[in-house]
Design a protein around this motif. Sequence first.
Motif, PDB file in Angstrom:
ATOM      1  N   ALA A   9      77.579 -42.975 -38.270  1.00  0.00           N
ATOM      2  CA  ALA A   9      77.810 -41.741 -39.016  1.00  0.00           C
ATOM      3  C   ALA A   9      79.182 -41.748 -39.664  1.00  0.00           C
ATOM      4  O   ALA A   9      80.138 -42.321 -39.120  1.00  0.00           O
ATOM      5  N   ARG A  10      79.300 -41.142 -40.809  1.00  0.00           N
ATOM      6  CA  ARG A  10      80.579 -41.003 -41.485  1.00  0.00           C
ATOM      7  C   ARG A  10      81.497 -40.124 -40.632  1.00  0.00           C
ATOM      8  O   ARG A  10      81.072 -39.109 -40.105  1.00  0.00           O
ATOM      9  N   THR A  61      82.237 -54.155 -39.949  1.00  0.00           N
ATOM     10  CA  THR A  61      81.357 -53.959 -41.107  1.00  0.00           C
ATOM     11  C   THR A  61      80.677 -52.599 -41.050  1.00  0.00           C
ATOM     12  O   THR A  61      80.616 -51.873 -42.056  1.00  0.00           O
ATOM     13  N   LEU A  62      80.159 -52.228 -39.897  1.00  0.00           N
ATOM     14  CA  LEU A  62      79.471 -50.943 -39.759  1.00  0.00           C
ATOM     15  C   LEU A  62      80.431 -49.769 -39.946  1.00  0.00           C
ATOM     16  O   LEU A  62      80.104 -48.790 -40.618  1.00  0.00           O
ATOM     17  N   MET A  63      81.626 -49.871 -39.381  1.00  0.00           N
ATOM     18  CA  MET A  63      82.576 -48.769 -39.480  1.00  0.00           C
ATOM     19  C   MET A  63      83.147 -48.643 -40.900  1.00  0.00           C
ATOM     20  O   MET A  63      83.406 -47.538 -41.378  1.00  0.00           O
ATOM     21  N   GLY A 119      78.245 -44.131 -42.847  1.00  0.00           N
ATOM     22  CA  GLY A 119      77.417 -43.270 -43.688  1.00  0.00           C
ATOM     23  C   GLY A 119      76.400 -44.024 -44.511  1.00  0.00           C
ATOM     24  O   GLY A 119      75.491 -43.423 -45.077  1.00  0.00           O
ATOM     25  N   LYS A 120      76.540 -45.353 -44.587  1.00  0.00           N
ATOM     26  CA  LYS A 120      75.590 -46.172 -45.334  1.00  0.00           C
ATOM     27  C   LYS A 120      74.672 -46.906 -44.357  1.00  0.00           C
ATOM     28  O   LYS A 120      75.087 -47.288 -43.265  1.00  0.00           O
ATOM     29  N   THR A 154      84.311 -47.461 -47.193  1.00  0.00           N
ATOM     30  CA  THR A 154      84.634 -46.033 -47.200  1.00  0.00           C
ATOM     31  C   THR A 154      85.996 -45.782 -46.564  1.00  0.00           C
ATOM     32  O   THR A 154      86.440 -44.647 -46.502  1.00  0.00           O
ATOM     33  N   ALA A 155      86.664 -46.836 -46.073  1.00  0.00           N
ATOM     34  CA  ALA A 155      87.974 -46.686 -45.436  1.00  0.00           C
ATOM     35  C   ALA A 155      89.079 -46.847 -46.475  1.00  0.00           C
ATOM     36  O   ALA A 155      88.938 -47.591 -47.428  1.00  0.00           O
ATOM     37  N   ASN A 156      90.189 -46.143 -46.268  1.00  0.00           N
ATOM     38  CA  ASN A 156      91.305 -46.277 -47.200  1.00  0.00           C
ATOM     39  C   ASN A 156      92.595 -46.734 -46.523  1.00  0.00           C
ATOM     40  O   ASN A 156      93.648 -46.792 -47.153  1.00  0.00           O
TER      41      ASN A 156
END
Length: 219
Positions: A217-218, A160-162, A166-167, A121-123
């Motif tokens: 959390a996201r 991995t978690l960061m 959100g997942k 989810t990171a860009n």
Amino acid sequence: MQILLVEDDASLAAGLKSALDREGFSANHVSSGREALTAAKTDRPDIIVLDLGLPDMDGLDVLAQLQKLDEPIPVLVLTARDSLDDKIIGLDRGADDYLAKPFDMQELAARLRVFERRLSTANTSTISIGDVELDTSAHSVIVSGAAVEFPRREYMLLKTLMESAGKVLTREALENRLYSWGEEVSSNALEVHIHHLRKKLPGNMIKTVRGIGYTVARP
């Protein structure tokens, strides 16, 4: 990110695997095309780093077979075939990236981090959640404005978690990111790593989803 390294040169593969581990990746190694195809189907990696000069079949044929999977796996070709025509053929056959030997390990790691961001989810290379900032290129973590040191596996777990904020990640998925094939993993190893992480992070950042796994959390 779990990497499948397909390389028939044993000494090069050993050096690459160690370097990838130091870069915060989990890498498994096979030395033939058929082993690569079997591993891709039975223990799906996040990305395949593929040498084209394999002993049992041409790497381009491996690429073609990988494209037939229900869910294609990103492939970075790593090979001594460095002509422009070779690169064009490799990319046309389905490779997502192409790096010629000899290569710089920092460049390979940077290219792999690009794939990692596509899967997460990171860009950018810097991921910020609350008071925690993790820089995947510098391998650094800032918590509430102060640098905090993490052992390699704790860092890999936090990353991995960061990256998947959100997942909910299952225990099996997390262990696959932390350990390569053949490594002995104690039954409570993951829980121990989570416990140590929580002591260094803001309260309640890592949440347990009972019976499934863990999540953050996201942002």
